[in-house]
Write a protein that holds these residues in place. Structure first.
Motif, PDB file in Angstrom:
ATOM      1  N   SER A 308      -5.448 -20.572  -4.366  1.00 58.19           N
ATOM      2  CA  SER A 308      -5.568 -21.847  -5.068  1.00 58.19           C
ATOM      3  C   SER A 308      -6.825 -21.782  -5.918  1.00 58.19           C
ATOM      4  O   SER A 308      -7.929 -21.994  -5.428  1.00 58.19           O
ATOM      5  N   THR A 309      -6.642 -21.426  -7.179  1.00 57.01           N
ATOM      6  CA  THR A 309      -7.767 -21.223  -8.086  1.00 57.01           C
ATOM      7  C   THR A 309      -8.824 -22.321  -7.938  1.00 57.01           C
ATOM      8  O   THR A 309      -8.480 -23.504  -7.979  1.00 57.01           O
ATOM      9  N   PRO A 310     -10.112 -21.962  -7.664  1.00 59.56           N
ATOM     10  CA  PRO A 310     -10.700 -20.619  -7.671  1.00 59.56           C
ATOM     11  C   PRO A 310     -10.977 -20.077  -6.265  1.00 59.56           C
ATOM     12  O   PRO A 310     -12.033 -19.488  -6.008  1.00 59.56           O
ATOM     13  N   PHE A 311     -10.048 -20.257  -5.345  1.00 59.18           N
ATOM     14  CA  PHE A 311     -10.248 -19.868  -3.950  1.00 59.18           C
ATOM     15  C   PHE A 311      -9.055 -19.051  -3.477  1.00 59.18           C
ATOM     16  O   PHE A 311      -7.902 -19.438  -3.669  1.00 59.18           O
ATOM     17  N   VAL A 312      -9.328 -17.891  -2.862  1.00 57.24           N
ATOM     18  CA  VAL A 312      -8.248 -17.053  -2.351  1.00 57.24           C
ATOM     19  C   VAL A 312      -8.684 -16.415  -1.034  1.00 57.24           C
ATOM     20  O   VAL A 312      -9.845 -16.019  -0.871  1.00 57.24           O
ATOM     21  N   VAL A 313      -7.757 -16.374  -0.079  1.00 57.61           N
ATOM     22  CA  VAL A 313      -8.016 -15.762   1.225  1.00 57.61           C
ATOM     23  C   VAL A 313      -6.927 -14.731   1.503  1.00 57.61           C
ATOM     24  O   VAL A 313      -5.733 -15.031   1.354  1.00 57.61           O
ATOM     25  N   TYR A 314      -7.349 -13.520   1.892  1.00 59.55           N
ATOM     26  CA  TYR A 314      -6.422 -12.465   2.278  1.00 59.55           C
ATOM     27  C   TYR A 314      -6.649 -12.112   3.749  1.00 59.55           C
ATOM     28  O   TYR A 314      -7.754 -12.261   4.273  1.00 59.55           O
ATOM     29  N   THR A 315      -5.615 -11.604   4.398  1.00 60.75           N
ATOM     30  CA  THR A 315      -5.808 -10.962   5.691  1.00 60.75           C
ATOM     31  C   THR A 315      -5.902  -9.454   5.461  1.00 60.75           C
ATOM     32  O   THR A 315      -5.219  -8.910   4.585  1.00 60.75           O
ATOM     33  N   VAL A 316      -6.761  -8.795   6.230  1.00 60.85           N
ATOM     34  CA  VAL A 316      -6.920  -7.343   6.151  1.00 60.85           C
ATOM     35  C   VAL A 316      -6.735  -6.764   7.540  1.00 60.85           C
ATOM     36  O   VAL A 316      -6.959  -7.446   8.552  1.00 60.85           O
ATOM     37  N   ASP A 317      -6.318  -5.495   7.622  1.00 64.43           N
ATOM     38  CA  ASP A 317      -5.963  -4.927   8.915  1.00 64.43           C
ATOM     39  C   ASP A 317      -7.100  -4.174   9.605  1.00 64.43           C
ATOM     40  O   ASP A 317      -6.907  -3.628  10.689  1.00 64.43           O
ATOM     41  N   ASN A 318      -8.289  -4.138   8.977  1.00 63.74           N
ATOM     42  CA  ASN A 318      -9.457  -3.531   9.615  1.00 63.74           C
ATOM     43  C   ASN A 318     -10.692  -4.369   9.322  1.00 63.74           C
ATOM     44  O   ASN A 318     -10.795  -4.990   8.250  1.00 63.74           O
ATOM     45  N   VAL A 319     -11.618  -4.383  10.260  1.00 60.52           N
ATOM     46  CA  VAL A 319     -12.903  -5.034  10.019  1.00 60.52           C
ATOM     47  C   VAL A 319     -13.678  -4.215   8.994  1.00 60.52           C
ATOM     48  O   VAL A 319     -13.729  -2.984   9.077  1.00 60.52           O
ATOM     49  N   LEU A 320     -14.253  -4.877   8.000  1.00 60.91           N
ATOM     50  CA  LEU A 320     -15.040  -4.192   6.970  1.00 60.91           C
ATOM     51  C   LEU A 320     -16.464  -3.986   7.499  1.00 60.91           C
ATOM     52  O   LEU A 320     -17.193  -4.956   7.708  1.00 60.91           O
ATOM     53  N   VAL A 321     -16.829  -2.735   7.721  1.00 56.94           N
ATOM     54  CA  VAL A 321     -18.151  -2.422   8.262  1.00 56.94           C
ATOM     55  C   VAL A 321     -18.978  -1.729   7.186  1.00 56.94           C
ATOM     56  O   VAL A 321     -18.667  -0.604   6.789  1.00 56.94           O
ATOM     57  N   PRO A 322     -20.030  -2.370   6.672  1.00 55.42           N
ATOM     58  CA  PRO A 322     -20.850  -1.739   5.626  1.00 55.42           C
ATOM     59  C   PRO A 322     -21.708  -0.622   6.209  1.00 55.42           C
ATOM     60  O   PRO A 322     -22.256  -0.742   7.311  1.00 55.42           O
ATOM     61  N   LYS A 323     -21.825   0.470   5.469  1.00 49.84           N
ATOM     62  CA  LYS A 323     -22.623   1.597   5.951  1.00 49.84           C
ATOM     63  C   LYS A 323     -24.091   1.225   6.092  1.00 49.84           C
ATOM     64  O   LYS A 323     -24.811   1.760   6.925  1.00 49.84           O
ATOM     65  N   GLU A 324     -24.555   0.263   5.273  1.00 49.40           N
ATOM     66  CA  GLU A 324     -25.953  -0.164   5.365  1.00 49.40           C
ATOM     67  C   GLU A 324     -26.252  -0.811   6.720  1.00 49.40           C
ATOM     68  O   GLU A 324     -27.357  -0.690   7.243  1.00 49.40           O
ATOM     69  N   LEU A 325     -25.253  -1.475   7.300  1.00 46.68           N
ATOM     70  CA  LEU A 325     -25.455  -2.154   8.573  1.00 46.68           C
ATOM     71  C   LEU A 325     -25.686  -1.163   9.704  1.00 46.68           C
ATOM     72  O   LEU A 325     -26.451  -1.425  10.638  1.00 46.68           O
TER      73      LEU A 325
END
Length: 419
Positions: A308-325
């Motif tokens: 719903s412009t300007p907002f969008v939500v997706y589901t993803v199948d893995n947790v996004l883990v940043p390498k910096e963390l």
């Protein structure tokens, strides 16, 4: 077979393999009479979706005819203009040669999942007197718009034509609830992302999301199963600041519908991005599949929860883990003399993995062999035709070089056939 016949066949082969990319924004920019239509395509990100499609027809409307959309929310404008993007190729000839004189054409709106009955289809009918009418695919709808002229054609792939008035379906003109009133946690829980929703609430990151929602927000929500995977760090061992960073890494402070993500080439910043770390994401596409790359792994976008412009939500199948963390830094570049050092027969043990790094993180690859006969097939500087063919098969040749590769390949075919 004569040489002229052979060359003609080769030319046809080259044409069939050459990919022509057409940018709708660039096409309309040279026609000021469609400037408002062009602006709407950019603001709603429909232009990105159009540019990623291979076979498409855009029904453009002139500035003066767009008055019914003035003052409408972008989410409504996007719905209406989605009906003006046909997932088929039409030019003047095809419009006047429609079998049985009438057809229903699928539109981008039909792909959103919001279309009911035939609301996502456009009725195209060849009328008497040489006119072609356009209207909603809903039974009984009037053909209020008509074909006016051609604007741009790339035969059988890309077409832009002008129609007299917008195709308006009353049911999609109703404005949805303001994005500021949307219950994000309720949306996430319904989509099977209860763990993620609970973490947003307990850490206060939900307020960060809500503060960005009216100006632009994209959320990548891991489903509940994603948090059970062994690659996910033990959340109980993260500090509150680290957990906040992890959750902020799952959102962008901009509106990126799926078509916009598909056209993204450069890394994109997340809400977690700051001066201390990049915390960015890269996007990879394979057909209609879109994945996010963190530097430690990939996560596929599984479904769209809401757009719903300007907002969008997706589901993803893995947790996004940043390498910096996790404190994972890139391997240092080899010294200039390293490649020239004598080979050492003593095997070098691999370094121990970081205590916090996921088990899937691999050690950096060994430096290239000194022997000219043992180097990797796709080593830098290898411009052989076999190497290019291998890279093309693996998707490693940049789109802009496809034409060059096709030309060289055709030359090889000619030489082989003439020998």
């Amino acid at each position: 077979m004569s040489l002229s016949t052979l060359l003609s066949l080769v030319s046809l082969l080259a044409i069939s393999l050459t990919v022509t990319a057409t940018n709708i924004t660039d096409v309309l920019s040279s026609h000021p009479e469609y400037s408002q239509f062009n602006t709407y395509l950019s603001q709603t990100k429909l232009a990105d979706e159009i540019n990623t499609r291979q076979t498409i027809t855009v029904l453009a409307v002139s500035n003066g005819a767009l008055a019914p959309l003035a003052g409408k929310p972008l989410s409504v404008i996007k719905n209406v203009l989605s009906l003006h993007v046909l997932l088929d190729y039409f030019d003047a000839k095809k419009l006047h040669d429609i079998p049985d004189g009438s057809t229903l054409s699928t539109t981008l709106y039909q792909t959103t999942g919001n279309a009911q009955n035939n609301i996502g289809f456009v009725n195209i009918t060849d009328l008497k007197g040489g006119k072609v009418g356009f209207g909603s695919g809903i039974s009984g709808s009037k053909l209020d718009s008509s074909y006016y002229k051609e604007i741009k054609q790339v035969p059988y792939n890309f077409s832009v034509i002008e129609i007299s008035t917008p195709i308006i379906v009353p049911s999609i003109l109703a404005a949805p609830a303001p994005t500021s009133d949307l219950n994000i946690t309720a949306l996430l829980e319904k989509a099977g992302c209860k763990t993620f929703a609970s973490l947003l609430l307990s850490t206060g990151v939900l307020k960060v999301y809500q503060s960005s929602i009216t100006s632009g927000l994209t959320v990548f929500a891991p489903n509940d199963e994603a948090f059970k995977r062994k690659e996910v760090p033990d959340l109980s061992k993260l500090t509150n600041a680290e957990l906040v960073t992890l959750l902020q890494y799952h959102a962008l402070s901009s509106y990126r519908p799926i078509g916009s993500l598909k056209s993204t080439k450069d890394p994109i910043s997340t809400i977690a991005t700051n001066g201390a770390g990049k915390f960015d994401l890269s996007v990879a596409t394979a057909g209609d599949s879109v994945s996010l790359k963190t530097g430690l792994g990939d996560s596929r976008i599984a479904a769209t929860v809401i757009d719903s412009t300007p907002f969008v939500v997706y589901t993803v199948d893995n947790v996004l883990v940043p390498k910096e963390l996790l404190g994972v830094s890139p391997s240092p570049a080899p010294t200039p003399g390293a490649a020239e050092a004598p080979a050492d027969d003593t095997p070098t043990p691999s370094p121990a993995p970081s205590a916090k790094a996921p088990s899937s993180v691999k050690s950096p690859p060994a430096p290239p062999s000194d022997s000219p006969n043992e180097g990797p097939a796709d080593a830098p500087g290898d411009d052989s035709e076999n190497s290019k063919a291998d890279k093309a098969a693996a998707g490693q040749i940049a789109p802009g070089k496809v034409g060059v590769f096709v030309t060289v390949s055709v030359g090889v075919i000619v030489a082989a056939l003439m020998s």
